[in-house]
Design a protein around this motif. Structure first.
Motif, PDB file in Angstrom:
ATOM      1  N   CYS A   2       0.819  -1.103  -0.243  1.00  0.00           N
ATOM      2  CA  CYS A   2      -0.207   0.005  -0.032  1.00  0.00           C
ATOM      3  C   CYS A   2       0.673   1.380  -0.124  1.00  0.00           C
ATOM      4  N   ALA A   3       0.230   2.190  -0.663  1.00  0.00           N
ATOM      5  CA  ALA A   3       1.155   3.529  -0.643  1.00  0.00           C
ATOM      6  C   ALA A   3       0.090   4.689  -0.456  1.00  0.00           C
ATOM      7  N   ALA A   4       0.707   5.783  -0.071  1.00  0.00           N
ATOM      8  CA  ALA A   4      -0.063   7.034   0.202  1.00  0.00           C
ATOM      9  C   ALA A   4       0.582   8.308  -0.456  1.00  0.00           C
ATOM     10  N   ARG A   5      -0.183   9.265  -0.993  1.00  0.00           N
ATOM     11  CA  ARG A   5       0.091  10.465  -1.555  1.00  0.00           C
ATOM     12  C   ARG A   5      -0.828  11.370  -1.432  1.00  0.00           C
ATOM     13  N   PRO A   6      -0.478  12.682  -1.099  1.00  0.00           N
ATOM     14  CA  PRO A   6      -1.619  13.779  -1.405  1.00  0.00           C
ATOM     15  C   PRO A   6      -1.878  14.085  -2.707  1.00  0.00           C
ATOM     16  N   ASP A   7      -2.984  14.807  -3.012  1.00  0.00           N
ATOM     17  CA  ASP A   7      -3.549  15.086  -4.044  1.00  0.00           C
ATOM     18  C   ASP A   7      -4.341  14.165  -4.898  1.00  0.00           C
ATOM     19  N   SER A   8      -3.813  13.542  -5.891  1.00  0.00           N
ATOM     20  CA  SER A   8      -4.471  12.566  -6.703  1.00  0.00           C
ATOM     21  C   SER A   8      -3.811  11.290  -7.047  1.00  0.00           C
ATOM     22  N   CYS A   9      -4.763  10.245  -7.395  1.00  0.00           N
ATOM     23  CA  CYS A   9      -4.148   9.079  -7.746  1.00  0.00           C
ATOM     24  C   CYS A   9      -3.373   9.180  -8.619  1.00  0.00           C
ATOM     25  N   SER A  10      -2.247   8.111  -8.777  1.00  0.00           N
ATOM     26  CA  SER A  10      -1.259   8.026  -9.844  1.00  0.00           C
ATOM     27  C   SER A  10      -0.923   6.443 -10.079  1.00  0.00           C
ATOM     28  N   ALA A  11      -0.745   6.262 -11.377  1.00  0.00           N
ATOM     29  CA  ALA A  11      -0.374   4.869 -11.493  1.00  0.00           C
ATOM     30  C   ALA A  11       1.516   4.710 -11.573  1.00  0.00           C
ATOM     31  N   SER A  12       2.038   5.752 -11.067  1.00  0.00           N
ATOM     32  CA  SER A  12       3.675   5.716 -10.876  1.00  0.00           C
ATOM     33  C   SER A  12       3.904   5.597  -9.653  1.00  0.00           C
ATOM     34  N   TRP A  13       4.677   4.303  -9.311  1.00  0.00           N
ATOM     35  CA  TRP A  13       5.037   4.386  -7.840  1.00  0.00           C
ATOM     36  C   TRP A  13       5.890   5.157  -7.384  1.00  0.00           C
ATOM     37  N   ALA A  14       6.697   6.051  -8.128  1.00  0.00           N
ATOM     38  CA  ALA A  14       7.686   7.057  -7.886  1.00  0.00           C
ATOM     39  C   ALA A  14       6.930   8.246  -7.380  1.00  0.00           C
ATOM     40  N   GLU A  15       5.763   8.573  -7.623  1.00  0.00           N
ATOM     41  CA  GLU A  15       4.818   9.633  -7.040  1.00  0.00           C
ATOM     42  C   GLU A  15       4.396   9.516  -5.548  1.00  0.00           C
ATOM     43  N   TYR A  16       4.372   8.241  -5.206  1.00  0.00           N
ATOM     44  CA  TYR A  16       4.046   7.983  -3.616  1.00  0.00           C
ATOM     45  C   TYR A  16       5.066   8.301  -2.423  1.00  0.00           C
ATOM     46  N   MET A  17       4.367   9.038  -1.598  1.00  0.00           N
ATOM     47  CA  MET A  17       5.444   9.443  -0.675  1.00  0.00           C
ATOM     48  C   MET A  17       5.705   8.453   0.495  1.00  0.00           C
ATOM     49  N   TYR A  18       4.639   7.685   0.762  1.00  0.00           N
ATOM     50  CA  TYR A  18       5.040   6.609   1.857  1.00  0.00           C
ATOM     51  C   TYR A  18       4.314   5.289   1.535  1.00  0.00           C
ATOM     52  N   TRP A  19       5.104   4.312   2.017  1.00  0.00           N
ATOM     53  CA  TRP A  19       4.915   2.929   1.560  1.00  0.00           C
ATOM     54  C   TRP A  19       4.876   2.041   2.575  1.00  0.00           C
ATOM     55  N   GLY A  20       4.000   0.834   2.553  1.00  0.00           N
ATOM     56  CA  GLY A  20       4.226  -0.152   3.450  1.00  0.00           C
ATOM     57  C   GLY A  20       5.390  -1.053   3.304  1.00  0.00           C
ATOM     58  N   GLN A  21       5.594  -2.041   4.135  1.00  0.00           N
ATOM     59  CA  GLN A  21       6.632  -3.146   3.938  1.00  0.00           C
ATOM     60  C   GLN A  21       6.280  -4.098   2.755  1.00  0.00           C
ATOM     61  N   GLY A  22       5.035  -4.180   2.759  1.00  0.00           N
ATOM     62  CA  GLY A  22       4.452  -5.208   1.592  1.00  0.00           C
ATOM     63  C   GLY A  22       3.930  -6.454   2.516  1.00  0.00           C
ATOM     64  N   THR A  23       2.980  -6.907   1.664  1.00  0.00           N
ATOM     65  CA  THR A  23       2.499  -8.623   2.391  1.00  0.00           C
ATOM     66  C   THR A  23       2.704  -9.480   1.157  1.00  0.00           C
ATOM     67  N   GLN A  24       2.901 -10.761   1.280  1.00  0.00           N
ATOM     68  CA  GLN A  24       2.982 -11.582   0.171  1.00  0.00           C
ATOM     69  C   GLN A  24       1.775 -12.430  -0.034  1.00  0.00           C
ATOM     70  N   VAL A  25       1.410 -12.397  -1.279  1.00  0.00           N
ATOM     71  CA  VAL A  25       0.166 -13.252  -1.813  1.00  0.00           C
ATOM     72  C   VAL A  25       0.753 -14.300  -2.540  1.00  0.00           C
ATOM     73  N   THR A  26       0.479 -15.545  -2.374  1.00  0.00           N
ATOM     74  CA  THR A  26       0.954 -16.709  -3.332  1.00  0.00           C
ATOM     75  C   THR A  26      -0.253 -17.532  -3.473  1.00  0.00           C
ATOM     76  N   VAL A  27      -0.699 -17.507  -4.980  1.00  0.00           N
ATOM     77  CA  VAL A  27      -1.785 -18.261  -5.220  1.00  0.00           C
ATOM     78  C   VAL A  27      -1.228 -19.684  -6.042  1.00  0.00           C
ATOM     79  N   SER A  28      -1.588 -20.700  -5.423  1.00  0.00           N
ATOM     80  CA  SER A  28      -1.452 -22.019  -5.988  1.00  0.00           C
ATOM     81  C   SER A  28      -2.350 -22.539  -7.120  1.00  0.00           C
ATOM     82  N   SER A  29      -1.692 -23.331  -7.977  1.00  0.00           N
ATOM     83  CA  SER A  29      -2.637 -23.718  -9.042  1.00  0.00           C
ATOM     84  C   SER A  29      -3.431 -24.828  -8.643  1.00  0.00           C
TER      85      SER A  29
END
Length: 124
Positions: A97-124
């Motif tokens: 997850c990520a946060a930025r002021p103003d407006s949504c953007s598809a560019s990761w570089a424009e986000y100010m704050y980030w979480g550490q990430g959570t792994q999702v694994t989907v098995s077939s």
């Protein structure tokens, strides 16, 4: 400092569902758009969904999640959610997850704050 903490990842079989949560602290939550990104091994980080401050307007950046993934936020809890259904192995990634002021953007570089990430694994 600002913290974003994700939870809810795990191992799931294809066709299953998961709900990811991201709780923010030390920021005025309603001043920020909140987005979910994902990154699979060897691939670039890509934007999935973003929600504006009120939660009533969202942006979707991946056509492959249409009808399967939903973003929502609870401003009273400083939390944004990613509800994922009909998961398939191609959804396997670390989700951020990520946060930025103003407006949504598809560019990761424009986000100010980030979480550490959570792994999702989907098995077939």
């Amino acid at each position: 400092q600002v913290q974003l903490v994700e939870s809810g990842g795990g191992l799931v079989q294809a066709g299953g569902s998961l709900r990811l949560s991201c709780t923010a602290s030390r920021l005025t939550f309603t001043d920020y758009v909140m987005a979910w990104f994902r990154q699979a091994p060897g691939k670039e980080r890509e934007a999935v969904l973003c929600t504006y401050m009120s939660g009533s307007v969202n942006a979707r950046y991946l056509d492959t999640v249409k009808g399967r993934f939903t973003i929502s936020r609870d401003n009273a809890k400083n939390t944004v959610y990613l509800q994922m259904a009909s998961l398939n192995p191609e959804d396997t990634a670390t989700y951020y997850c990520a946060a930025r002021p103003d407006s949504c953007s598809a560019s990761w570089a424009e986000y100010m704050y980030w979480g550490q990430g959570t792994q999702v694994t989907v098995s077939s």
